[in-house]
Design a protein around this motif. Sequence first.
Motif, mmCIF file in Angstrom:
data_model
loop_
_atom_site.group_PDB
_atom_site.id
_atom_site.type_symbol
_atom_site.label_atom_id
_atom_site.label_comp_id
_atom_site.label_asym_id
_atom_site.label_seq_id
_atom_site.Cartn_x
_atom_site.Cartn_y
_atom_site.Cartn_z
ATOM 1 N N PHE A 1 35.717 28.409 43.982
ATOM 2 C CA PHE A 1 34.594 27.531 44.319
ATOM 3 C C PHE A 1 35.002 26.343 45.194
ATOM 4 O O PHE A 1 34.551 25.222 44.991
ATOM 5 N N ALA A 2 35.864 26.611 46.163
ATOM 6 C CA ALA A 2 36.325 25.559 47.076
ATOM 7 C C ALA A 2 35.626 25.717 48.426
ATOM 8 O O ALA A 2 35.249 26.825 48.823
ATOM 9 N N ASN A 3 35.466 24.603 49.108
ATOM 10 C CA ASN A 3 34.935 24.640 50.469
ATOM 11 C C ASN A 3 35.982 25.326 51.344
ATOM 12 O O ASN A 3 37.094 24.805 51.509
ATOM 13 N N PRO A 4 35.673 26.499 51.896
ATOM 14 C CA PRO A 4 36.685 27.251 52.646
ATOM 15 C C PRO A 4 37.199 26.521 53.889
ATOM 16 O O PRO A 4 38.388 26.606 54.196
ATOM 17 N N ASP A 5 36.330 25.784 54.563
ATOM 18 C CA ASP A 5 36.766 25.075 55.760
ATOM 19 C C ASP A 5 37.738 23.950 55.422
ATOM 20 O O ASP A 5 38.736 23.748 56.111
ATOM 21 N N LYS A 6 37.453 23.222 54.339
ATOM 22 C CA LYS A 6 38.353 22.146 53.916
ATOM 23 C C LYS A 6 39.690 22.714 53.447
ATOM 24 O O LYS A 6 40.749 22.146 53.722
ATOM 25 N N PHE A 7 39.631 23.831 52.744
ATOM 26 C CA PHE A 7 40.865 24.446 52.260
ATOM 27 C C PHE A 7 41.722 24.929 53.427
ATOM 28 O O PHE A 7 42.925 24.656 53.467
ATOM 29 N N LEU A 8 41.117 25.611 54.371
ATOM 30 C CA LEU A 8 41.865 26.099 55.530
ATOM 31 C C LEU A 8 42.447 24.926 56.323
ATOM 32 O O LEU A 8 43.599 24.978 56.766
ATOM 33 N N PHE B 1 46.546 40.684 47.099
ATOM 34 C CA PHE B 1 45.317 41.399 47.443
ATOM 35 C C PHE B 1 44.215 40.484 47.954
ATOM 36 O O PHE B 1 43.344 40.908 48.693
ATOM 37 N N HIS B 2 44.222 39.215 47.522
ATOM 38 C CA HIS B 2 43.177 38.265 47.906
ATOM 39 C C HIS B 2 43.491 37.601 49.237
ATOM 40 O O HIS B 2 44.621 37.203 49.490
ATOM 41 N N THR B 3 42.457 37.465 50.036
ATOM 42 C CA THR B 3 42.584 36.706 51.284
ATOM 43 C C THR B 3 42.321 35.230 50.987
ATOM 44 O O THR B 3 41.875 34.876 49.891
ATOM 45 N N VAL B 4 42.573 34.396 51.980
ATOM 46 C CA VAL B 4 42.272 32.971 51.854
ATOM 47 C C VAL B 4 40.781 32.789 51.568
ATOM 48 O O VAL B 4 40.394 31.976 50.718
#
Length: 87
Positions: free
Chosen positions: A68-75, A57-60
């Motif tokens: 609480f992660a930096n989304p750009d770094k995670f992607l 159900f959850h998106t990236v």
Amino acid sequence: MTETAEAETALRITRRGAAGDVDFDMLVDEVMSRWPETIRVFLDFRFMCVGCPIACFHTVADASREHFANPDKFLAALREAIETEGA
């Protein structure tokens, strides 16, 4: 790279998709199923998504926010794992 190797690489990318195909709107479960090598990234970022019933159900983007992660770094890390495996 030989023609055969290039053809096999192209076929693998077509089936699985290129690293650039993963984005913030993809479901976590889809990412891990389509690119199993990304599971290590989820674990390295201390996401508890592996085996979680909410992963379908959850998106990236949701997962990044919840953990609480930096989304750009995670992607970027997800894409790097996919590119490394596909090389």
